[in-house]
Scaffold this active site. Sequence first.
Site, PDB file in Angstrom:
ATOM      1  N   GLU A  47       0.864  -1.188   0.000  1.00 37.51           N
ATOM      2  CA  GLU A  47       0.000   0.000   0.000  1.00 37.51           C
ATOM      3  C   GLU A  47       0.894   1.231   0.000  1.00 37.51           C
ATOM      4  O   GLU A  47       1.982   1.215   0.594  1.00 37.51           O
ATOM      5  CB  GLU A  47      -0.901   0.009   1.241  1.00 37.51           C
ATOM      6  CG  GLU A  47      -1.762   1.272   1.333  1.00 37.51           C
ATOM      7  CD  GLU A  47      -2.902   1.174   2.344  1.00 37.51           C
ATOM      8  OE1 GLU A  47      -2.858   0.285   3.217  1.00 37.51           O
ATOM      9  OE2 GLU A  47      -3.828   2.002   2.263  1.00 37.51           O
ATOM     10  N   CYS A 241      -6.715   0.736   2.872  1.00 36.86           N
ATOM     11  CA  CYS A 241      -7.719   1.809   2.865  1.00 36.86           C
ATOM     12  C   CYS A 241      -7.591   2.730   1.658  1.00 36.86           C
ATOM     13  O   CYS A 241      -8.532   3.449   1.322  1.00 36.86           O
ATOM     14  CB  CYS A 241      -7.596   2.639   4.138  1.00 36.86           C
ATOM     15  SG  CYS A 241      -8.057   1.754   5.612  1.00 36.86           S
ATOM     16  N   ASN A 372     -12.116  -3.348   0.302  1.00 34.78           N
ATOM     17  CA  ASN A 372     -11.084  -3.588   1.323  1.00 34.78           C
ATOM     18  C   ASN A 372     -11.790  -3.855   2.642  1.00 34.78           C
ATOM     19  O   ASN A 372     -12.476  -4.847   2.792  1.00 34.78           O
ATOM     20  CB  ASN A 372     -10.103  -2.415   1.397  1.00 34.78           C
ATOM     21  CG  ASN A 372      -9.070  -2.604   2.491  1.00 34.78           C
ATOM     22  OD1 ASN A 372      -8.506  -3.679   2.627  1.00 34.78           O
ATOM     23  ND2 ASN A 372      -8.842  -1.595   3.312  1.00 34.78           N
ATOM     24  N   GLU A 373     -11.645  -2.951   3.598  1.00 34.91           N
ATOM     25  CA  GLU A 373     -12.305  -3.195   4.898  1.00 34.91           C
ATOM     26  C   GLU A 373     -13.708  -2.615   4.866  1.00 34.91           C
ATOM     27  O   GLU A 373     -14.004  -1.644   5.557  1.00 34.91           O
ATOM     28  CB  GLU A 373     -11.471  -2.569   6.016  1.00 34.91           C
ATOM     29  CG  GLU A 373     -10.222  -3.371   6.330  1.00 34.91           C
ATOM     30  CD  GLU A 373      -9.416  -2.821   7.485  1.00 34.91           C
ATOM     31  OE1 GLU A 373      -9.631  -1.649   7.874  1.00 34.91           O
ATOM     32  OE2 GLU A 373      -8.553  -3.544   7.999  1.00 34.91           O
TER      33      GLU A 373
HETATM   34  O1  AHR Z   1      -2.295  -1.612   6.801  1.00 30.23           O
HETATM   35  C1  AHR Z   1      -2.742  -0.352   7.187  1.00 30.23           C
HETATM   36  C2  AHR Z   1      -4.241  -0.228   7.112  1.00 30.23           C
HETATM   37  O2  AHR Z   1      -4.832  -1.083   8.026  1.00 30.23           O
HETATM   38  C3  AHR Z   1      -4.859  -0.632   5.806  1.00 30.23           C
HETATM   39  O3  AHR Z   1      -4.843   0.389   4.894  1.00 30.23           O
HETATM   40  C4  AHR Z   1      -6.267  -0.956   6.199  1.00 30.23           C
HETATM   41  O4  AHR Z   1      -6.862  -1.899   5.331  1.00 30.23           O
HETATM   42  C5  AHR Z   1      -6.150  -1.432   7.610  1.00 30.23           C
HETATM   43  O5  AHR Z   1      -7.065  -0.814   8.433  1.00 30.23           O
END
Ligand code: AHR
Length: 656
Positions: A47, A241, A372-373
């Site tokens: 990321e 994220c 994602n989340e």
């Molecule tokens: O890894 C850091 C963050 O943690 C990521 O962006 C997210 O998916 C999670 O909350």
Amino acid sequence: MLKFKLLFCIISLFSISNVQAQNNVFTIKVNEPKSLIQPTMWGVFFEDINMGADGGLYAELVKNRSFEFANPLMGWKEQRQAGSSILIINKNQPNHPNPRFARISNLNVNKPYTLSNEGFRGMGIKQNNGYDFSIWAQLKKGKNCVVTIELVTNTGEKIASSNLTISDTTWKQYNIQFTANATEPKAKLQLSFSGEMVVDVDMISLFPQDTWKKRPKGLRADLVQLLADMKPGFVRFPGGCIVEGRDLVNRYQWKKTVGKIEEREVMINRWNTEFAHRLTPDYYQTFGLGFFEYFQMSEDIGAEPLPILNCGMACQFNTAEVVAAEALDPYIQDALDLIEFANGNTNTKWGKLRADLGHPEPFNLKFLGIGNENWGPQYIERVKVFIKAIKEKYPTIQLINSSGTDDAGERFDYLNTELRKMNADIIDEHYYRDPAWFRQNAKRYDSYNLNGSKVFAGEYAAQSKGIASSENRNNWNCALSEAAFMTGLERNAGVVYMASYAPLFAHVDAWQWTPDLIWMDNLRSYGTPNYYVQKMFSLNKGNQVIPIVSNGNVIAGEDSLYATASIDFKSKELCIKIVNTANKDRTQTLEFSGVKKLAKNATISMLQCNNLLQTNSLDNPTLINPKDSVISVPNKQFTISVPAYSFQVIRVKMMD
Ligand code: AHR
């Protein structure tokens, strides 16, 4: 007296149980093979957080090269003389991806106008390394403009110099190469514009030539090498994220990351403002490391690409904005087009683009994550539409779905139940928990249904202090606890198809989130103890799980021991992984059943440290790293030492 007797009994009992534990035998049942281990089992999660891409993996040294940051001169410093000036002009064309440029006027024939760029916390420059400088420019007034390009150290010493002449009156890219004569971790780039003239400039760029595979304007070689050394099964990209965005306008859109560099629209990085305690106002995404570069890097290091796309929902920790279910089409089309970009025939629109970018062969994309989340019924409602559309057109693509942010609780239970009812291919679970949680959850997947949806442990890392606390450290306690947990992932390879530690990279001067797998500054990088744990699992994953038991039970925490075993089909070796999280050295007898004969020697790769708080660092990058040794194997039963706080992999070949 009674007291003394009682104490004696307690001591004896303790000693007996201690001796019993010492004498315990681990039986490895070679002829009782269990689940196959997926080639994708251990991968990496990338990321653009902590300056992981811009300022990190993407080797561009100029920050804000096209003046598109909110403050157009952020990262730049002028030395203006009387009669010289800079003006930021917006082309004001609708939907232009790179609307701004700088107009430099110098009416002082004797003195130049000087503009310098500070880089990403300085620029890492290496002695005798070549550098590629480029600039887009058009001469507006005057005969020509001579640009002197210099690299300057922190103390003002010039360590590289070159110049070029801008004479064209229409936009053109000028390129020049030069070599640095000294090493400097925090250099700056200084440009002096001479002549009585007006010149427009844009996309001012500087790259080292020693990039990964020497690709011009490519990726930082030391960082890709650290990934390649892990032989990861997959690369998850672009997050995290960042996929969702704080709002939908600022979500990650893969189509904006491919094609000409100067046409990739710069966007504020969500981690710029995410944490008030780690504000990073100069953090933007240039997408120089875009989807083509990502597919190419995955291919280079032999990893399956595993893109995660936005599902029509912005980050629920931020705006929680969603696209109306009836308006999802463009999002779904993005997913279908990405598959075409990766795999499509070169006579398709997106397959042709891939070929035009230099890769006519398909990238063989097999996995795609939707969301994602994300959580709640709004996610299920949307993901169903994606699954239907993608499976209709590409039935063999394995889809990954989110189970939210946590390992348990209402959100997790709801999503896990719904997704399993839908027979989801793979469910993405995340756990950022304390080290004890990892040790206590080594049996987490023992009770999962082998025939149901598969699991992707898509983001996990032991947090020494608390989730996203700036005091978290990549210490040995965290790494060892992860190793203990990972034995449970491997033992349950029939359920867990893939796993990745998160996040991957962090710049020591520009991070937002800790812990992270790999740390760097402008010139150096190192793997944390957690990195070596991941690497040891990955390099020794084997192809099929075999039972390793103590008194008939799996070894998952009893006496602080954790173990798993597998067979490597190619080398015909047995790979046994043993973790001891106790502060106690011990010996352990290994007994192999169901195999005729073992080789005379076994190799041991050992990670051990007596100090649970120990970390690696830029100055001491391999303080904790695996030490290899060979032991002799007298027969099918032999004893090994299992030091306190250790993780070891024993490899022994089966003989016919
Ligand atoms: O890894 C850091 C963050 O943690 C990521 O962006 C997210 O998916 C999670 O909350």
